[in-house]
Design a protein around this motif. Structure first.
Motif, PDB file in Angstrom:
ATOM      1  N   ALA A 180       0.826  -1.209   0.000  1.00  0.00           N
ATOM      2  CA  ALA A 180       0.000   0.000   0.000  1.00  0.00           C
ATOM      3  C   ALA A 180       0.862   1.261   0.000  1.00  0.00           C
ATOM      4  CB  ALA A 180      -0.931  -0.009   1.200  1.00  0.00           C
ATOM      5  N   VAL A 181       1.946   1.253   0.759  1.00  0.00           N
ATOM      6  CA  VAL A 181       2.855   2.407   0.761  1.00  0.00           C
ATOM      7  C   VAL A 181       3.471   2.580  -0.623  1.00  0.00           C
ATOM      8  CG1 VAL A 181       5.036   3.283   1.691  1.00  0.00           C
ATOM      9  CG2 VAL A 181       3.322   2.322   3.226  1.00  0.00           C
ATOM     10  N   GLY A 182       3.895   1.482  -1.237  1.00  0.00           N
ATOM     11  CA  GLY A 182       4.469   1.557  -2.582  1.00  0.00           C
ATOM     12  C   GLY A 182       3.475   2.077  -3.600  1.00  0.00           C
ATOM     13  N   MET A 183       2.234   1.633  -3.512  1.00  0.00           N
ATOM     14  CA  MET A 183       1.222   2.125  -4.455  1.00  0.00           C
ATOM     15  C   MET A 183       0.950   3.605  -4.238  1.00  0.00           C
ATOM     16  SD  MET A 183      -1.434  -1.057  -5.013  1.00  0.00           S
ATOM     17  CE  MET A 183      -2.391  -0.636  -3.609  1.00  0.00           C
ATOM     18  N   ALA A 184       0.941   4.049  -2.996  1.00  0.00           N
ATOM     19  CA  ALA A 184       0.731   5.475  -2.723  1.00  0.00           C
ATOM     20  C   ALA A 184       1.882   6.305  -3.277  1.00  0.00           C
ATOM     21  CB  ALA A 184       0.573   5.696  -1.218  1.00  0.00           C
ATOM     22  N   LEU A 185       3.113   5.824  -3.113  1.00  0.00           N
ATOM     23  CA  LEU A 185       4.264   6.560  -3.647  1.00  0.00           C
ATOM     24  C   LEU A 185       4.264   6.567  -5.169  1.00  0.00           C
ATOM     25  CD1 LEU A 185       7.117   5.385  -1.254  1.00  0.00           C
ATOM     26  CD2 LEU A 185       6.054   7.645  -1.366  1.00  0.00           C
ATOM     27  N   ASN A 186       3.683   5.559  -5.774  1.00  0.00           N
ATOM     28  CA  ASN A 186       3.631   5.481  -7.229  1.00  0.00           C
ATOM     29  C   ASN A 186       2.746   6.577  -7.820  1.00  0.00           C
ATOM     30  OD1 ASN A 186       4.258   4.354  -9.710  1.00  0.00           O
ATOM     31  ND2 ASN A 186       2.522   2.969  -9.658  1.00  0.00           N
ATOM     32  N   PHE A 187       1.796   7.096  -7.043  1.00  0.00           N
ATOM     33  CA  PHE A 187       0.904   8.135  -7.538  1.00  0.00           C
ATOM     34  C   PHE A 187       1.475   9.545  -7.377  1.00  0.00           C
ATOM     35  CE2 PHE A 187      -2.326   4.774  -6.904  1.00  0.00           C
ATOM     36  CZ  PHE A 187      -2.739   4.701  -8.228  1.00  0.00           C
ATOM     37  N   LEU A 188       2.628   9.679  -6.731  1.00  0.00           N
ATOM     38  CA  LEU A 188       3.248  10.997  -6.623  1.00  0.00           C
ATOM     39  C   LEU A 188       3.760  11.433  -7.990  1.00  0.00           C
ATOM     40  CD1 LEU A 188       5.269  10.641  -3.298  1.00  0.00           C
ATOM     41  CD2 LEU A 188       3.136  11.874  -3.664  1.00  0.00           C
ATOM     42  N   PRO A 189       3.802  12.739  -8.248  1.00  0.00           N
ATOM     43  CA  PRO A 189       4.261  13.202  -9.564  1.00  0.00           C
ATOM     44  C   PRO A 189       5.730  12.871  -9.843  1.00  0.00           C
ATOM     45  CG  PRO A 189       3.389  15.025  -8.244  1.00  0.00           C
ATOM     46  CD  PRO A 189       3.334  13.810  -7.406  1.00  0.00           C
ATOM     47  N   ASP A 190       6.539  12.801  -8.808  1.00  0.00           N
ATOM     48  CA  ASP A 190       7.959  12.486  -8.969  1.00  0.00           C
ATOM     49  C   ASP A 190       8.188  11.030  -8.562  1.00  0.00           C
ATOM     50  OD1 ASP A 190      10.666  12.579  -9.299  1.00  0.00           O
ATOM     51  OD2 ASP A 190      11.050  13.936  -7.622  1.00  0.00           O
ATOM     52  N   LEU A 191       8.567  10.193  -9.510  1.00  0.00           N
ATOM     53  CA  LEU A 191       8.751   8.768  -9.231  1.00  0.00           C
ATOM     54  C   LEU A 191      10.052   8.456  -8.502  1.00  0.00           C
ATOM     55  CD1 LEU A 191       7.371   7.052 -12.442  1.00  0.00           C
ATOM     56  CD2 LEU A 191       6.384   7.100 -10.154  1.00  0.00           C
ATOM     57  N   ARG A 192      10.850   9.469  -8.222  1.00  0.00           N
ATOM     58  CA  ARG A 192      12.108   9.252  -7.507  1.00  0.00           C
ATOM     59  C   ARG A 192      11.872   8.605  -6.148  1.00  0.00           C
ATOM     60  NH1 ARG A 192      15.281  14.584  -6.212  1.00  0.00           N
ATOM     61  NH2 ARG A 192      13.142  15.173  -6.569  1.00  0.00           N
ATOM     62  N   TYR A 193      10.819   9.017  -5.463  1.00  0.00           N
ATOM     63  CA  TYR A 193      10.526   8.456  -4.136  1.00  0.00           C
ATOM     64  C   TYR A 193      10.111   6.985  -4.242  1.00  0.00           C
ATOM     65  CZ  TYR A 193      10.536  13.393  -3.147  1.00  0.00           C
ATOM     66  OH  TYR A 193      10.886  14.704  -3.068  1.00  0.00           O
ATOM     67  N   PHE A 194       9.332   6.668  -5.265  1.00  0.00           N
ATOM     68  CA  PHE A 194       8.914   5.287  -5.475  1.00  0.00           C
ATOM     69  C   PHE A 194      10.117   4.402  -5.780  1.00  0.00           C
ATOM     70  CE2 PHE A 194       7.441   1.987  -8.498  1.00  0.00           C
ATOM     71  CZ  PHE A 194       6.678   1.253  -7.623  1.00  0.00           C
ATOM     72  N   HIS A 195      11.020   4.865  -6.628  1.00  0.00           N
ATOM     73  CA  HIS A 195      12.203   4.074  -6.970  1.00  0.00           C
ATOM     74  C   HIS A 195      13.145   3.923  -5.775  1.00  0.00           C
ATOM     75  CE1 HIS A 195      11.354   5.192 -11.381  1.00  0.00           C
ATOM     76  NE2 HIS A 195      10.934   3.965 -11.146  1.00  0.00           N
ATOM     77  N   SER A 196      13.268   4.962  -4.966  1.00  0.00           N
ATOM     78  CA  SER A 196      14.084   4.843  -3.751  1.00  0.00           C
ATOM     79  C   SER A 196      13.455   3.862  -2.774  1.00  0.00           C
ATOM     80  CB  SER A 196      14.248   6.205  -3.087  1.00  0.00           C
ATOM     81  OG  SER A 196      14.941   7.085  -3.936  1.00  0.00           O
ATOM     82  N   TYR A 197      12.137   3.883  -2.657  1.00  0.00           N
ATOM     83  CA  TYR A 197      11.427   2.944  -1.792  1.00  0.00           C
ATOM     84  C   TYR A 197      11.644   1.508  -2.280  1.00  0.00           C
ATOM     85  CZ  TYR A 197       7.463   0.853   0.692  1.00  0.00           C
ATOM     86  OH  TYR A 197       6.669   0.076   1.489  1.00  0.00           O
ATOM     87  N   GLN A 198      11.576   1.302  -3.594  1.00  0.00           N
ATOM     88  CA  GLN A 198      11.822  -0.023  -4.147  1.00  0.00           C
ATOM     89  C   GLN A 198      13.252  -0.482  -3.853  1.00  0.00           C
ATOM     90  OE1 GLN A 198      10.804   0.509  -8.293  1.00  0.00           O
ATOM     91  NE2 GLN A 198       9.041  -0.833  -8.036  1.00  0.00           N
ATOM     92  N   ALA A 199      14.210   0.423  -3.957  1.00  0.00           N
ATOM     93  CA  ALA A 199      15.599   0.064  -3.684  1.00  0.00           C
ATOM     94  C   ALA A 199      15.788  -0.320  -2.220  1.00  0.00           C
ATOM     95  CB  ALA A 199      16.520   1.229  -4.059  1.00  0.00           C
ATOM     96  N   ILE A 200      15.163   0.422  -1.309  1.00  0.00           N
ATOM     97  CA  ILE A 200      15.256   0.102   0.115  1.00  0.00           C
ATOM     98  C   ILE A 200      14.637  -1.264   0.394  1.00  0.00           C
ATOM     99  CG2 ILE A 200      14.391   0.761   2.400  1.00  0.00           C
ATOM    100  CD1 ILE A 200      14.673   3.699   1.457  1.00  0.00           C
ATOM    101  N   LEU A 201      13.458  -1.511  -0.180  1.00  0.00           N
ATOM    102  CA  LEU A 201      12.813  -2.812   0.016  1.00  0.00           C
ATOM    103  C   LEU A 201      13.653  -3.949  -0.543  1.00  0.00           C
ATOM    104  CD1 LEU A 201       9.023  -2.219  -0.666  1.00  0.00           C
ATOM    105  CD2 LEU A 201      10.164  -2.621   1.497  1.00  0.00           C
TER     106      LEU A 201
END
Length: 114
Positions: A28-49
């Motif tokens: 759910a956190v990943g999906m929420a980050l995916n909707f942000l305009p800047d995907l940098r946060y989503f990609h950083s979250y994926q890297a941490i996971l």
């Protein structure tokens, strides 16, 4: 049809979501980050996971890798003992992991450029 869809959602809720609430929250956190305009946060979250799950599986193995308090304690103790046994290797791996997290969001742009 519609009744079949409701049954499918019920089975998914009972068989997948409730038994795995930890993974549901992570997703759910990943999906929420995916909707942000800047995907940098989503990609950083994926890297941490990726790093956390790799270390988790390496530490706990395949048999007993559920997320629970006893396994979290065992995981932390394993990381501490590995870092104490080989501090230079642990520092190098931590630096490489940090670089991966901080620079991982640039990998898709590099792939598109070349």
């Amino acid at each position: 049809g519609y009744p079949g869809t409701i049954y499918l959602y019920y089975k998914m809720l009972v068989d997948v979501i409730f038994p795995n609430l930890d993974l549901t929250i992570v997703t759910a956190v990943g999906m929420a980050l995916n909707f942000l305009p800047d995907l940098r946060y989503f990609h950083s979250y994926q890297a941490i996971l990726t790093l956390v799950f790799f270390l988790w599986r390496r530490s706990l193995g395949v048999q007993n890798n559920e997320v629970c308090i006893s396994n979290v304690t065992r995981f932390v103790e394993d990381l501490r003992s590995r870092a104490a046994a080989q501090p230079t290797q642990a520092a190098a791996l931590a630096a490489a992991g940090l670089a991966f997290v901080l620079l991982g969001h640039r990998i898709p742009k590099l792939c598109l450029a070349y």
